[in-house]
Design a protein around this motif. Structure first.
Motif, PDB file in Angstrom:
ATOM      1  N   ILE A 294     -13.882   0.284   4.308  1.00 40.60           N
ATOM      2  CA  ILE A 294     -13.034   1.309   3.715  1.00 40.60           C
ATOM      3  C   ILE A 294     -13.865   2.501   3.251  1.00 40.60           C
ATOM      4  O   ILE A 294     -14.830   2.343   2.518  1.00 40.60           O
ATOM      5  N   ASP A 295     -13.478   3.682   3.707  1.00 40.28           N
ATOM      6  CA  ASP A 295     -14.109   4.925   3.272  1.00 40.28           C
ATOM      7  C   ASP A 295     -13.396   5.385   2.002  1.00 40.28           C
ATOM      8  O   ASP A 295     -12.236   5.814   2.032  1.00 40.28           O
ATOM      9  N   ALA A 296     -14.085   5.294   0.869  1.00 38.41           N
ATOM     10  CA  ALA A 296     -13.465   5.602  -0.425  1.00 38.41           C
ATOM     11  C   ALA A 296     -12.967   7.036  -0.507  1.00 38.41           C
ATOM     12  O   ALA A 296     -12.017   7.322  -1.247  1.00 38.41           O
ATOM     13  N   THR A 297     -13.560   7.950   0.260  1.00 37.56           N
ATOM     14  CA  THR A 297     -13.139   9.352   0.199  1.00 37.56           C
ATOM     15  C   THR A 297     -11.746   9.554   0.780  1.00 37.56           C
ATOM     16  O   THR A 297     -11.104  10.575   0.512  1.00 37.56           O
ATOM     17  N   LEU A 298     -11.268   8.588   1.582  1.00 35.17           N
ATOM     18  CA  LEU A 298      -9.953   8.716   2.201  1.00 35.17           C
ATOM     19  C   LEU A 298      -8.830   8.161   1.332  1.00 35.17           C
ATOM     20  O   LEU A 298      -7.652   8.414   1.608  1.00 35.17           O
ATOM     21  N   ILE A 299      -9.173   7.410   0.299  1.00 36.53           N
ATOM     22  CA  ILE A 299      -8.144   6.736  -0.503  1.00 36.53           C
ATOM     23  C   ILE A 299      -7.171   7.723  -1.149  1.00 36.53           C
ATOM     24  O   ILE A 299      -5.951   7.508  -1.098  1.00 36.53           O
ATOM     25  N   PRO A 300      -7.620   8.834  -1.757  1.00 33.20           N
ATOM     26  CA  PRO A 300      -6.654   9.785  -2.332  1.00 33.20           C
ATOM     27  C   PRO A 300      -5.695  10.360  -1.295  1.00 33.20           C
ATOM     28  O   PRO A 300      -4.512  10.578  -1.591  1.00 33.20           O
TER      29      PRO A 300
ATOM     30  N   ILE B  66       0.828  -1.203   0.000  1.00 32.77           N
ATOM     31  CA  ILE B  66       0.000   0.000   0.000  1.00 32.77           C
ATOM     32  C   ILE B  66       0.870   1.263   0.000  1.00 32.77           C
ATOM     33  O   ILE B  66       0.711   2.137  -0.851  1.00 32.77           O
ATOM     34  N   LEU B  67       1.815   1.338   0.941  1.00 31.92           N
ATOM     35  CA  LEU B  67       2.673   2.519   1.000  1.00 31.92           C
ATOM     36  C   LEU B  67       3.847   2.436   0.035  1.00 31.92           C
ATOM     37  O   LEU B  67       4.453   3.457  -0.297  1.00 31.92           O
ATOM     38  N   GLY B  68       4.200   1.226  -0.395  1.00 31.90           N
ATOM     39  CA  GLY B  68       5.214   1.071  -1.435  1.00 31.90           C
ATOM     40  C   GLY B  68       6.650   1.069  -0.974  1.00 31.90           C
ATOM     41  O   GLY B  68       7.571   1.273  -1.782  1.00 31.90           O
ATOM     42  N   TYR B  69       6.895   0.814   0.311  1.00 34.86           N
ATOM     43  CA  TYR B  69       8.263   0.789   0.825  1.00 34.86           C
ATOM     44  C   TYR B  69       8.758  -0.654   0.958  1.00 34.86           C
ATOM     45  O   TYR B  69       7.988  -1.552   1.296  1.00 34.86           O
ATOM     46  N   ASP B  70      10.052  -0.847   0.703  1.00 33.63           N
ATOM     47  CA  ASP B  70      10.668  -2.167   0.774  1.00 33.63           C
ATOM     48  C   ASP B  70      10.934  -2.503   2.242  1.00 33.63           C
ATOM     49  O   ASP B  70      11.859  -1.953   2.856  1.00 33.63           O
ATOM     50  N   VAL B  71      10.155  -3.405   2.803  1.00 34.75           N
ATOM     51  CA  VAL B  71      10.280  -3.726   4.222  1.00 34.75           C
ATOM     52  C   VAL B  71      11.579  -4.459   4.544  1.00 34.75           C
ATOM     53  O   VAL B  71      11.942  -4.589   5.713  1.00 34.75           O
TER      54      VAL B  71
ATOM     55  N   ILE C   7       9.660   4.481   9.026  1.00 37.97           N
ATOM     56  CA  ILE C   7       9.671   4.527   7.562  1.00 37.97           C
ATOM     57  C   ILE C   7      10.480   5.741   7.122  1.00 37.97           C
ATOM     58  O   ILE C   7      10.203   6.869   7.543  1.00 37.97           O
ATOM     59  N   MET C   8      11.476   5.484   6.292  1.00 32.11           N
ATOM     60  CA  MET C   8      12.399   6.518   5.852  1.00 32.11           C
ATOM     61  C   MET C   8      11.999   7.022   4.473  1.00 32.11           C
ATOM     62  O   MET C   8      11.535   6.267   3.621  1.00 32.11           O
ATOM     63  N   HIS C   9      12.226   8.326   4.270  1.00 26.79           N
ATOM     64  CA  HIS C   9      12.035   8.908   2.938  1.00 26.79           C
ATOM     65  C   HIS C   9      13.058  10.016   2.784  1.00 26.79           C
ATOM     66  O   HIS C   9      13.144  10.911   3.626  1.00 26.79           O
ATOM     67  N   GLU C  10      13.858   9.920   1.732  1.00 27.51           N
ATOM     68  CA  GLU C  10      14.952  10.865   1.498  1.00 27.51           C
ATOM     69  C   GLU C  10      15.879  10.928   2.705  1.00 27.51           C
ATOM     70  O   GLU C  10      16.272  11.998   3.169  1.00 27.51           O
ATOM     71  N   ASN C  11      16.210   9.727   3.215  1.00 31.97           N
ATOM     72  CA  ASN C  11      17.177   9.555   4.317  1.00 31.97           C
ATOM     73  C   ASN C  11      16.724  10.181   5.640  1.00 31.97           C
ATOM     74  O   ASN C  11      17.546  10.414   6.525  1.00 31.97           O
TER      75      ASN C  11
ATOM     76  N   LEU D 100       0.619   9.285   1.009  1.00 34.78           N
ATOM     77  CA  LEU D 100       1.650   8.770   1.908  1.00 34.78           C
ATOM     78  C   LEU D 100       2.523   7.710   1.248  1.00 34.78           C
ATOM     79  O   LEU D 100       3.512   7.281   1.830  1.00 34.78           O
ATOM     80  N   SER D 101       2.142   7.267   0.069  1.00 29.19           N
ATOM     81  CA  SER D 101       2.895   6.207  -0.596  1.00 29.19           C
ATOM     82  C   SER D 101       4.212   6.750  -1.140  1.00 29.19           C
ATOM     83  O   SER D 101       4.357   7.939  -1.425  1.00 29.19           O
ATOM     84  N   LYS D 102       5.169   5.874  -1.275  1.00 26.80           N
ATOM     85  CA  LYS D 102       6.532   6.256  -1.629  1.00 26.80           C
ATOM     86  C   LYS D 102       6.613   7.021  -2.943  1.00 26.80           C
ATOM     87  O   LYS D 102       7.317   8.044  -3.039  1.00 26.80           O
ATOM     88  N   ASP D 103       5.903   6.564  -3.964  1.00 27.75           N
ATOM     89  CA  ASP D 103       6.036   7.148  -5.298  1.00 27.75           C
ATOM     90  C   ASP D 103       5.544   8.582  -5.377  1.00 27.75           C
ATOM     91  O   ASP D 103       6.048   9.368  -6.187  1.00 27.75           O
ATOM     92  N   VAL D 104       4.556   8.928  -4.570  1.00 30.24           N
ATOM     93  CA  VAL D 104       3.981  10.273  -4.661  1.00 30.24           C
ATOM     94  C   VAL D 104       3.987  10.969  -3.308  1.00 30.24           C
ATOM     95  O   VAL D 104       3.157  11.843  -3.048  1.00 30.24           O
ATOM     96  N   PHE D 105       4.921  10.580  -2.438  1.00 28.78           N
ATOM     97  CA  PHE D 105       4.947  11.113  -1.076  1.00 28.78           C
ATOM     98  C   PHE D 105       4.943  12.638  -1.103  1.00 28.78           C
ATOM     99  O   PHE D 105       5.818  13.275  -1.690  1.00 28.78           O
ATOM    100  N   ASP D 106       3.936  13.223  -0.464  1.00 28.09           N
ATOM    101  CA  ASP D 106       3.752  14.674  -0.481  1.00 28.09           C
ATOM    102  C   ASP D 106       3.376  15.122   0.924  1.00 28.09           C
ATOM    103  O   ASP D 106       2.205  15.291   1.252  1.00 28.09           O
ATOM    104  N   LEU D 107       4.398  15.323   1.745  1.00 28.95           N
ATOM    105  CA  LEU D 107       4.162  15.640   3.154  1.00 28.95           C
ATOM    106  C   LEU D 107       3.427  16.961   3.323  1.00 28.95           C
ATOM    107  O   LEU D 107       2.501  17.060   4.142  1.00 28.95           O
TER     108      LEU D 107
END
Length: 371
Positions: A142-148, A39-44, A70-74, A153-160
């Motif tokens: 699952i609340d579909a409105t929360l999916i976007p 789901i989040l796309g990180y290599d465990v 979970i690390m992102h950009e070190n 939070l996923s690795k490919d589009v992480f946008d803090l």
């Protein structure tokens, strides 16, 4: 596989396996690690992305560990604390999250039991984890409105920045939705009084409150039923035939054809009630097979023991049966000999896992019609 499909697949796995897991470690391996990975796309298994048993000295607390960082950009961006599946998620049992949140770069903290994921940030005070989550993901519903928002939070589009900016609104909308849901289920005095004074000009006495409490509850349930049904019908497209709405206290079956309506009138005393879950399940099945036949050809016919999903309003063309009248829900599927097999389901999303069987059943009927 798309993000939503991966999320649904994990939800199905949790529903099927949660009864067999007895430890927190088993929950991590079966559910939490797949969530971080798929789901989040990180290599465990890459310590540069996911650090298990993360340790950081916090004041006088030395050597305390948190389940995952979970690390992102070190940099440490998310902290994850796990509990056994089925365990209640209480912040007093996750004190490490509070302490670690203040001494790391993390802006997101996740408390989970593998089925429910609570996401926290620091909206109320900088570098201090909030006491209430800004997002709650329940894989059983699952609340579909929360999916976007979850996808951010996923690795490919992480946008803090985007996550944090939306967190305040998400936090309060989530709390408001849960409060409203509680009022629809069991309205309190203030809720009853608010609506009663809109339609009743007299004083709000004890007798009036007792009279209007069941009326407000019933009106709320009917309104919700109508909104859900209208939304699902619209989602199928303008060509779909609108569904007749079953009132919360109406005893007749909910069906589409004129003959069925007449049958309703004859059998009104049977006390059949079509539930919101049955309507939602029917619409899911209708959406699954809409490539095989036009949506308006797929109808439902309710009975006391089950709700039948039929092709062309024909009892001999049963696509599925919904056995939702007991604690354990079942979907009944039919083989080529029209023999029914019941499959237990814990959430409506699991119906999608039977898409191939449902389409095959409709294909058999369509093929027989051509012949």
């Amino acid at each position: 596989m798309e993000f939503t499909e991966r999320l649904t697949a994990l939800a199905n796995k949790v529903a099927q396996q949660k009864g067999q897991l007895e430890t927190e470690e088993a929950t991590k391996n079966a559910f939490v690690m797949p969530f971080i990975s798929t789901i989040l796309g990180y290599d465990v298994f890459n310590p540069l992305e996911v650090v298990p048993e993360f340790t950081a000295d916090v004041g006088v607390k030395k050597g305390e560990k948190i389940d995952y960082a979970i690390m992102h950009e070190n940099k440490v961006q998310m902290l994850v604390e796990c509990k056994h599946v089925g365990a209640p998620l209480k912040l007093e049992h996750a004190s490490q999250l509070f302490r670690y949140f203040a001494v790391t770069n993390a802006r997101i903290a996740i408390l989970t039991n593998g089925e429910v994921y609570q996401f926290y940030t620091d909206l109320d005070a900088p570098n201090r984890m909030d006491a209430k989550p800004f997002l709650v993901l329940d894989l059983s519903d699952i609340d579909a409105t929360l999916i976007p928002e979850l996808q951010k939070l996923s690795k490919d589009v992480f946008d803090l920045d985007s996550i944090i900016s939306a967190a305040g609104e998400l936090k309060y909308i989530g709390q408001l939705k849960r409060a409203i849901a509680g009022q629809f289920k069991e309205p309190d005095v203030d809720w009853v009084k608010f609506f009663t004074t809109k339609v009743y000009e007299g004083a709000f006495t004890q007798k009036v409150r007792e009279q209007f409490t069941p009326l407000v509850r019933k009106a709320s349930q009917q309104f919700l039923n109508e909104q859900v049904n209208n939304r699902l019908t619209t989602a199928l497209g303008a060509g779909a035939t609108p569904m007749p709405i079953q009132s919360a206290d109406a005893p007749a079956e909910a069906v589409q054809s004129e003959e069925a309506v007449e049958k309703d009138l004859r059998e009104a005393s049977d006390g059949v009630l079509t539930t919101i879950e049955e309507l939602e399940a029917f619409q899911i099945i209708r959406a699954i097979v809409c490539n095989q036949v036009k949506p308006q050809r797929v109808i439902y016919r309710d009975a006391k023991s089950y709700c039948a999903v039929l092709l062309d309003d024909n009892n001999r063309r049963s696509i599925a049966r919904l056995h939702f009248n007991t604690g354990q829900k079942y979907i009944g599927l039919f083989d080529a000999d029209k023999k029914e097999t019941r499959h237990p389901i814990d959430s409506l999303e699991e119906i999608f896992s039977f898409s191939d069987e449902l389409r095959a059943t409709v294909d058999r009927f369509v093929g027989a019609s051509v012949l």
